[in-house]
Design a protein around this motif. Structure first.
Motif, PDB file in Angstrom:
ATOM      1  N   LYS A   1      45.033  37.642  58.637  1.00 48.03           N
ATOM      2  CA  LYS A   1      43.937  36.718  58.340  1.00 48.03           C
ATOM      3  C   LYS A   1      43.104  36.486  59.593  1.00 48.03           C
TER       4      LYS A   1
ATOM      5  N   SER B   1      36.156  38.224  57.828  1.00 50.94           N
ATOM      6  CA  SER B   1      36.770  37.337  56.837  1.00 50.94           C
ATOM      7  C   SER B   1      35.835  37.120  55.653  1.00 50.94           C
TER       8      SER B   1
ATOM      9  N   ILE C   1      36.477  38.097  51.718  1.00 47.85           N
ATOM     10  CA  ILE C   1      36.319  37.142  50.615  1.00 47.85           C
ATOM     11  C   ILE C   1      35.418  37.713  49.522  1.00 47.85           C
TER      12      ILE C   1
ATOM     13  N   GLN D   1      37.370  40.439  47.703  1.00 49.41           N
ATOM     14  CA  GLN D   1      38.391  39.855  46.836  1.00 49.41           C
ATOM     15  C   GLN D   1      37.774  39.296  45.558  1.00 49.41           C
TER      16      GLN D   1
ATOM     17  N   ASP E   1      42.473  36.574  44.601  1.00 47.84           N
ATOM     18  CA  ASP E   1      42.267  35.246  45.185  1.00 47.84           C
ATOM     19  C   ASP E   1      41.346  35.392  46.390  1.00 47.84           C
TER      20      ASP E   1
ATOM     21  N   ASP F   1      40.502  34.201  49.294  1.00 51.71           N
ATOM     22  CA  ASP F   1      40.898  33.279  50.352  1.00 51.71           C
ATOM     23  C   ASP F   1      40.759  33.876  51.754  1.00 51.71           C
TER      24      ASP F   1
ATOM     25  N   SER G   1      45.552  42.630  48.103  1.00 58.37           N
ATOM     26  CA  SER G   1      44.263  42.930  48.740  1.00 58.37           C
ATOM     27  C   SER G   1      44.325  44.277  49.459  1.00 58.37           C
TER      28      SER G   1
END
Length: 266
Positions: A5, A38, A42, A45, A51, A53, A60
């Motif tokens: 992440k 990030s 998102i 996704q 999800d 997130d 993913s």
């Protein structure tokens, strides 16, 4: 694959960057999981029903690695390599299970006909689990409906679809749940362990391609906690988990060991 992440630093980020680019989400090549990366995750996704997130976990990674590639009906070497990367498992071990389960054949009997084997004793229990008395349907259906396993009713190949269609006239969902599907012969009632929402969606996925069958196999062994045995090539343990208590009688573990030896020596 590691779950990563925002802020993570490592080689996995470069793979993430490459995968995002291939899927149409331009990002900088870097080993640092940045804010812009990030946001791209998102968006990816959200576009793929995951999800949204920004955390890159198993599903993913699965979508990122397998999406955006040219795919064929038949498996190719890259498919095994990608699933091996995803599962942290030697591709030869994955090929081993595929060879033993199919005898080296593919995941389809014919176009639009995934390999199946219909199990009448499972159909019996699947009907009961739905509050349906199987005894009421035995007359005229003794070849597809019986309380204990027996192999005398198998037709093999496309003949198994005759048995499946016969069972579907009694109860479609229970019938589909009572067949093993695809090159890895996963029972339909295991749909949830394969990440599918229903027996129907599981069967639909099995119709897509051999690659999709491979992806569902990966989900299945991971969810059912069989992966460690396959990673370590503990054939007896994996055989018992995957093939059941009768694995020794069927010499399933020995078949796996022999198949792996063939792949690992190439």
């Amino acid at each position: 694959m590691k779950t990563i992440k925002l802020g993570y630093t490592g080689n996995e980020v470069q793979l993430l960057s490459d995968s995002l680019k291939r899927n149409g989400y331009p990002v900088d090549s870097t080993t640092v999981f940045t804010e812009s990366m990030s946001q791209s995750v998102i968006k990816f996704q959200a576009a793929n029903g995951l999800d949204a997130d920004g955390i890159v976990g198993y599903r993913s990674w699965e979508q990122l690695l397998f999406n955006g590639r040219a795919t064929t009906q038949k498996l190719v070497e890259d498919d095994f390599q990608l699933l091996g990367l995803l599962l942290d498992c030697e591709p030869a071990a994955l090929k081993t299970v595929q060879k033993v389960e199919t005898g080296g054949r593919g995941g389809f009997f014919a176009l639009g006909k995934p390999a199946i084997l219909f199990e009448g004793h499972i159909f019996w229990s699947q009907l009961k689990s739905r509050g349906i008395d199987p005894n009421k349907f035995v007359a005229g259906n003794s070849n597809i409906l019986y309380p204990k396993w027996e192999k005398g009713h198998y037709k093999g190949g496309l003949g198994e679809y005759d048995r499946l269609e016969q069972a579907r006239t009694i109860h479609r969902e229970a019938a589909d749940a009572s067949a093993s599907w695809g090159m890895f012969q996963i029972m339909g009632f295991n749909y949830a362990s394969c990440g599918e929402k229903s027996v129907e969606s599981f069967v639909k996925s099995m119709h897509e391609s051999e690659c999709k069958q491979l992806i569902l196999f990966g989900r299945f062994i991971r969810q059912a906690k069989m992966l460690p045995a396959l990673q370590s090539k503990s054939w007896a343990t994996f055989a018992k988990q995957y093939n059941g208590p009768a694995y020794a009688k069927n010499e399933y573990d020995k078949k796996l060991a022999a198949a792996y030896a063939g792949f690992s020596h190439k």
